[in-house]
Write a protein that holds these residues in place. Structure first.
Motif, PDB file in Angstrom:
ATOM      1  N   GLY A   2       0.825  -1.202   0.000  1.00 48.97           N
ATOM      2  CA  GLY A   2       0.000   0.000   0.000  1.00 48.97           C
ATOM      3  C   GLY A   2       0.855   1.246   0.000  1.00 48.97           C
ATOM      4  N   VAL A   3       0.193   2.384  -0.070  1.00 47.48           N
ATOM      5  CA  VAL A   3       0.853   3.675  -0.065  1.00 47.48           C
ATOM      6  C   VAL A   3       0.286   4.469   1.095  1.00 47.48           C
ATOM      7  N   ASN A   4       1.132   5.191   1.793  1.00 50.42           N
ATOM      8  CA  ASN A   4       0.644   5.999   2.906  1.00 50.42           C
ATOM      9  C   ASN A   4      -0.177   7.159   2.365  1.00 50.42           C
ATOM     10  N   ASN A   5      -1.487   7.108   2.601  1.00 54.91           N
ATOM     11  CA  ASN A   5      -2.400   8.120   2.088  1.00 54.91           C
ATOM     12  C   ASN A   5      -2.824   9.126   3.135  1.00 54.91           C
ATOM     13  N   MET A   6      -2.273   9.071   4.319  1.00 51.09           N
ATOM     14  CA  MET A   6      -2.686   9.994   5.367  1.00 51.09           C
ATOM     15  C   MET A   6      -2.047  11.352   5.091  1.00 51.09           C
ATOM     16  N   HIS A   7      -2.846  12.317   4.644  1.00 49.96           N
ATOM     17  CA  HIS A   7      -2.338  13.634   4.283  1.00 49.96           C
ATOM     18  C   HIS A   7      -2.195  14.543   5.489  1.00 49.96           C
ATOM     19  N   ALA A   8      -2.853  14.269   6.576  1.00 46.32           N
ATOM     20  CA  ALA A   8      -2.814  15.120   7.761  1.00 46.32           C
ATOM     21  C   ALA A   8      -1.814  14.564   8.756  1.00 46.32           C
ATOM     22  N   THR A   9      -0.547  14.902   8.560  1.00 49.17           N
ATOM     23  CA  THR A   9       0.476  14.346   9.430  1.00 49.17           C
ATOM     24  C   THR A   9       0.412  14.887  10.847  1.00 49.17           C
ATOM     25  N   ASP A  10      -0.299  16.008  11.054  1.00 54.22           N
ATOM     26  CA  ASP A  10      -0.396  16.563  12.395  1.00 54.22           C
ATOM     27  C   ASP A  10      -1.479  15.883  13.225  1.00 54.22           C
ATOM     28  N   THR A  12      -4.727  16.045  12.771  1.00 56.31           N
ATOM     29  CA  THR A  12      -6.047  16.668  12.668  1.00 56.31           C
ATOM     30  C   THR A  12      -6.977  15.839  11.804  1.00 56.31           C
ATOM     31  N   GLY A  13      -6.502  15.390  10.662  1.00 56.53           N
ATOM     32  CA  GLY A  13      -7.328  14.565   9.778  1.00 56.53           C
ATOM     33  C   GLY A  13      -7.625  13.208  10.379  1.00 56.53           C
ATOM     34  N   ILE A  14      -6.649  12.659  11.070  1.00 59.86           N
ATOM     35  CA  ILE A  14      -6.843  11.346  11.685  1.00 59.86           C
ATOM     36  C   ILE A  14      -7.917  11.427  12.764  1.00 59.86           C
ATOM     37  N   TRP A  15      -7.738  12.329  13.739  1.00 57.81           N
ATOM     38  CA  TRP A  15      -8.689  12.407  14.853  1.00 57.81           C
ATOM     39  C   TRP A  15      -9.995  13.052  14.432  1.00 57.81           C
ATOM     40  N   PHE A  68     -15.852   4.838  19.370  1.00 61.88           N
ATOM     41  CA  PHE A  68     -15.371   3.779  18.483  1.00 61.88           C
ATOM     42  C   PHE A  68     -14.829   4.338  17.174  1.00 61.88           C
ATOM     43  N   GLY A  69     -15.326   5.494  16.730  1.00 60.50           N
ATOM     44  CA  GLY A  69     -14.742   6.168  15.571  1.00 60.50           C
ATOM     45  C   GLY A  69     -13.309   6.586  15.847  1.00 60.50           C
ATOM     46  N   LEU A  70     -13.061   7.084  17.058  1.00 62.12           N
ATOM     47  CA  LEU A  70     -11.698   7.461  17.445  1.00 62.12           C
ATOM     48  C   LEU A  70     -10.803   6.219  17.573  1.00 62.12           C
ATOM     49  N   LEU A  71     -11.371   5.116  18.038  1.00 57.35           N
ATOM     50  CA  LEU A  71     -10.609   3.861  18.083  1.00 57.35           C
ATOM     51  C   LEU A  71     -10.242   3.419  16.666  1.00 57.35           C
ATOM     52  N   PHE A  72     -11.193   3.527  15.745  1.00 58.76           N
ATOM     53  CA  PHE A  72     -10.908   3.202  14.342  1.00 58.76           C
ATOM     54  C   PHE A  72      -9.770   4.082  13.823  1.00 58.76           C
ATOM     55  N   ALA A  73      -9.811   5.376  14.139  1.00 57.09           N
ATOM     56  CA  ALA A  73      -8.760   6.297  13.697  1.00 57.09           C
ATOM     57  C   ALA A  73      -7.404   5.871  14.244  1.00 57.09           C
ATOM     58  N   ALA A  74      -7.383   5.462  15.515  1.00 55.63           N
ATOM     59  CA  ALA A  74      -6.129   5.015  16.128  1.00 55.63           C
ATOM     60  C   ALA A  74      -5.582   3.789  15.411  1.00 55.63           C
ATOM     61  N   VAL A  75      -6.464   2.861  15.084  1.00 58.84           N
ATOM     62  CA  VAL A  75      -6.038   1.639  14.387  1.00 58.84           C
ATOM     63  C   VAL A  75      -5.645   1.950  12.941  1.00 58.84           C
ATOM     64  N   ALA A  76      -6.480   2.716  12.244  1.00 51.59           N
ATOM     65  CA  ALA A  76      -6.242   3.000  10.819  1.00 51.59           C
ATOM     66  C   ALA A  76      -4.991   3.830  10.579  1.00 51.59           C
TER      67      ALA A  76
END
Length: 177
Positions: A2-10, A12-15, A68-76
């Motif tokens: 895969g390719v790292n698609n997380m554009h929000a390295t800070d 903000t996008g993850i959480w 659980f959305g935040l848990l998903f973010a932590a895992v993803a």
């Protein structure tokens, strides 16, 4: 792979993706539960001292959905997961898997513990739309479908907030990159 698609390295996008994704997915799932078998009302009835209350059920459900959305973010957002996730479809599939596991966990552990804490020994509950075994089966099916809807919407919203869109969307919507 895969390719790292997380554009929000800070983060903000993850959480933000976990919070908003959990909330939107919770609303979608809640509608399935509410209109499918009055199961949101059941959640309200599991809170000691509240009786059977739809508003309490929605509050509990949406609160848990965000957690659980935040848990998903932590895992993803874990590097090991990011190595395997490359596309919008990957996030949706990941969300579906998360929703299925969450449904098994909630139905097999959380829900029975909450029922015991509320002093409810068994089904059928008086507000299920169908009595007896048919009501139990309907509730189980709606519960399972609701968790799959939750996972699907969570994965899609999380991906979108993090800049991962469906293939070809940027061709149809010029502002999406």
């Amino acid at each position: 792979m895969g390719v790292n698609n997380m554009h929000a390295t800070d983060g903000t996008g993850i959480w933000g993706g976990g919070f908003i994704g959990g909330l939107v997915a919770g609303i979608a799932m809640g509608l399935v539960l509410h209109f499918g078998a009055n199961l949101v009302e059941l959640l309200g009835g599991l809170i000691p001292g509240t009786g059977v209350a739809v508003a309490v059920g929605w509050t509990v459900h949406l609160s848990l959905s965000v957690v659980f959305g935040l848990l998903f973010a932590a895992v993803a957002s874990r590097p090991m997961v990011q190595e395997q996730v490359a596309t919008f479809t990957d996030y949706v599939i990941g969300g579906l898997l998360f929703g299925a596991v969450l449904g098994l966990f909630a139905g097999g552990l959380l829900f029975p513990v909450a029922m015991q804490g509320a002093g409810i020994a068994t089904f059928p509950l008086p507000f299920l739309p169908v009595p007896g075994v048919a009501g139990e089966l309907l509730s189980a099916l709606v519960f399972a479908l609701g968790h799959l809807v939750y996972g699907l919407v969570l994965g899609a919203v999380f991906a979108t907030i993090n800049g991962v869109t469906p293939v070809g969307l940027h061709k149809r919507v010029p502002l999406v990159r």
